[in-house]
Design a protein around this motif. Sequence first.
Motif, mmCIF file in Angstrom:
data_model
loop_
_atom_site.group_PDB
_atom_site.id
_atom_site.type_symbol
_atom_site.label_atom_id
_atom_site.label_comp_id
_atom_site.label_asym_id
_atom_site.label_seq_id
_atom_site.Cartn_x
_atom_site.Cartn_y
_atom_site.Cartn_z
ATOM 1 N N ASN A 1 0.823 -1.217 0.000
ATOM 2 C CA ASN A 1 0.000 0.000 0.000
ATOM 3 C C ASN A 1 0.852 1.260 0.000
ATOM 4 N N HIS A 2 2.174 1.094 0.246
ATOM 5 C CA HIS A 2 3.047 2.256 0.457
ATOM 6 C C HIS A 2 4.487 1.740 0.445
ATOM 7 N N GLY A 3 5.401 2.526 -0.145
ATOM 8 C CA GLY A 3 6.770 2.037 -0.305
ATOM 9 C C GLY A 3 7.672 2.234 0.900
ATOM 10 N N GLU A 4 7.261 3.018 1.885
ATOM 11 C CA GLU A 4 8.176 3.306 2.996
ATOM 12 C C GLU A 4 8.503 2.004 3.729
ATOM 13 N N GLN A 5 9.741 1.938 4.234
ATOM 14 C CA GLN A 5 10.265 0.624 4.621
ATOM 15 C C GLN A 5 9.675 0.046 5.894
ATOM 16 N N ASP A 6 8.999 0.852 6.699
ATOM 17 C CA ASP A 6 8.364 0.247 7.876
ATOM 18 C C ASP A 6 7.205 -0.662 7.455
ATOM 19 N N HIS A 7 6.768 -0.551 6.202
ATOM 20 C CA HIS A 7 5.702 -1.433 5.695
ATOM 21 C C HIS A 7 6.175 -2.339 4.561
ATOM 22 N N SER A 8 7.116 -1.841 3.775
ATOM 23 C CA SER A 8 7.552 -2.631 2.618
ATOM 24 C C SER A 8 8.918 -3.279 2.821
ATOM 25 N N VAL B 1 -1.195 10.574 1.465
ATOM 26 C CA VAL B 1 -1.340 10.290 2.887
ATOM 27 C C VAL B 1 -0.396 9.160 3.292
ATOM 28 N N HIS B 2 0.846 9.424 3.349
ATOM 29 C CA HIS B 2 1.473 10.720 3.286
ATOM 30 C C HIS B 2 2.537 10.809 2.215
ATOM 31 N N TRP B 3 2.644 9.834 1.337
ATOM 32 C CA TRP B 3 3.583 9.876 0.203
ATOM 33 C C TRP B 3 2.773 9.894 -1.094
ATOM 34 N N CYS C 1 -3.202 1.629 5.488
ATOM 35 C CA CYS C 1 -1.765 1.840 5.714
ATOM 36 C C CYS C 1 -1.545 2.959 6.744
ATOM 37 N N ASP C 2 -0.748 3.985 6.436
ATOM 38 C CA ASP C 2 -0.459 5.014 7.446
ATOM 39 C C ASP C 2 -1.696 5.831 7.823
ATOM 40 N N PHE C 3 -2.595 6.025 6.877
ATOM 41 C CA PHE C 3 -3.777 6.866 7.119
ATOM 42 C C PHE C 3 -4.641 6.249 8.218
ATOM 43 N N SER D 1 -1.980 0.552 9.361
ATOM 44 C CA SER D 1 -0.717 -0.181 9.462
ATOM 45 C C SER D 1 0.155 0.274 10.624
ATOM 46 N N HIS D 2 -0.364 1.174 11.462
ATOM 47 C CA HIS D 2 0.212 1.428 12.792
ATOM 48 C C HIS D 2 -0.991 1.569 13.733
ATOM 49 N N GLY D 3 -0.869 0.997 14.921
ATOM 50 C CA GLY D 3 -1.937 1.166 15.912
ATOM 51 C C GLY D 3 -3.070 0.191 15.692
HETATM 52 FE FE1 FEO Z 1 4.956 6.150 5.775
HETATM 53 FE FE2 FEO Z 1 4.430 4.032 8.376
HETATM 54 O O1 FEO Z 1 5.285 4.701 6.870
#
Ligand code: FEO
Length: 393
Positions: A77-84, A144-146, A163-165, A220-222
């Motif tokens: 859903n998002h490329g940032e590494q905490d998820h991908s 949201v947010h990339w 994801c982050d949203f 994807s957090h919380g």
């Molecule tokens: Fe934009 Fe939780 O990474």
Amino acid sequence: MFQKIKDNILYAGMNDKDRVIFDELIPLDNGTSYNSYIVIGSEKTAVIDTMYPKFTKEYLKSFDENGITKVDYIIANHGEQDHSGSIPALLEKFPSAVVVTNAVCAKNIQEMLLVPAEKIKIISNNEELSLGDKTLKFMISPGVHWPDTMFTYIKEDNVICTCDFLGAHYIFDDVFAVPSKDLEKSAKKYFAEIMMPFSTVCRKYVQQIRDLKVDMVLPSHGPVHKNPDYILDLYADWAGEKGKNLVLLPYVSMYHSTEEMIDYLAKKLEEKGIPSVKYDMVEGNLGDLAMALVDGTTIVLGTSMVLAGPHPAAFNTVYLASVLRPKAKIASFIGSYGWGGDLFGKMADMLTPLKLDVIEPILVKGKAKAEDYVKIDNMAQTIYEKHKALGLL
Ligand code: FEO
């Protein structure tokens, strides 16, 4: 153990209770979680978002422990590494799996994680992917947010992975949210630091998800929200255009002259029915400042002069405010100097993109005198009139 969200939808995320700072910038009060979801259809199995690389080994082991022996699709859903970050390892474990994502995210994970292009299936907005008796629908939702972000809606179950949203830096034992002051505070800090610069698109997506009338929100957090209105209502408020009747007073004061003026202004504002939040820019928690920026309509920054310019902590705060794009409408400065320099000019320049209504700053040599306190009285009165004009009083 994985936790059941709904029939054949599992939570496969992990708590990072020891993490105390995110992006090397924002202190975390409650650690964070990296959420990954497994959707088991009658024909295919999909993993939606993966894991922060630090936990890759443990994450992969949990698939074995929970009997997940087949993965056909990895949804990014998002490329940032905490998820991908664990995509390459997951591809090694399940070599026939295909990564499914949008074109922007595909480019990101190729460049940041070296995922080969031939392992990626690029989808378009509203495209659907059948898992047999479950269908994934991809809603591309940039900002949201990339620029690469998207949501995955699981049609038959009426739940959405955002994801982050709608997330929060928060850890938990039971994956389902229990509304509390602590959770709300974590979600608000998270919003302030990650989503506030994109408030306009946040409002759009809040409405889009409301219109879907989903049964659950799976961020994807919380924690997972079984009552989506809880988090949607909070986001609608935080992302709204209008601030509250609140003045933020970030300050740094070498010999207390500036602090005394800030305290005097706070007292005068209180007498007029305007609450304020004082924030120590050296000792304070950046997350607290960011959170206050969600609500404040006016910012009056107090700073001492250091080597002919503002204290570096003041620059830091002004820079943060300029990039977080809060809903503040009014600003000013109060400061004290010993021998000269330009205390406010560069900071005012940095705030220009926010198009704030700037009240005449107050600059004092050493300690404030009677005439300076009259100027602060006038500043409090001006703020009062402006808040009244905005309908805040
Ligand atoms: Fe934009 Fe939780 O990474």
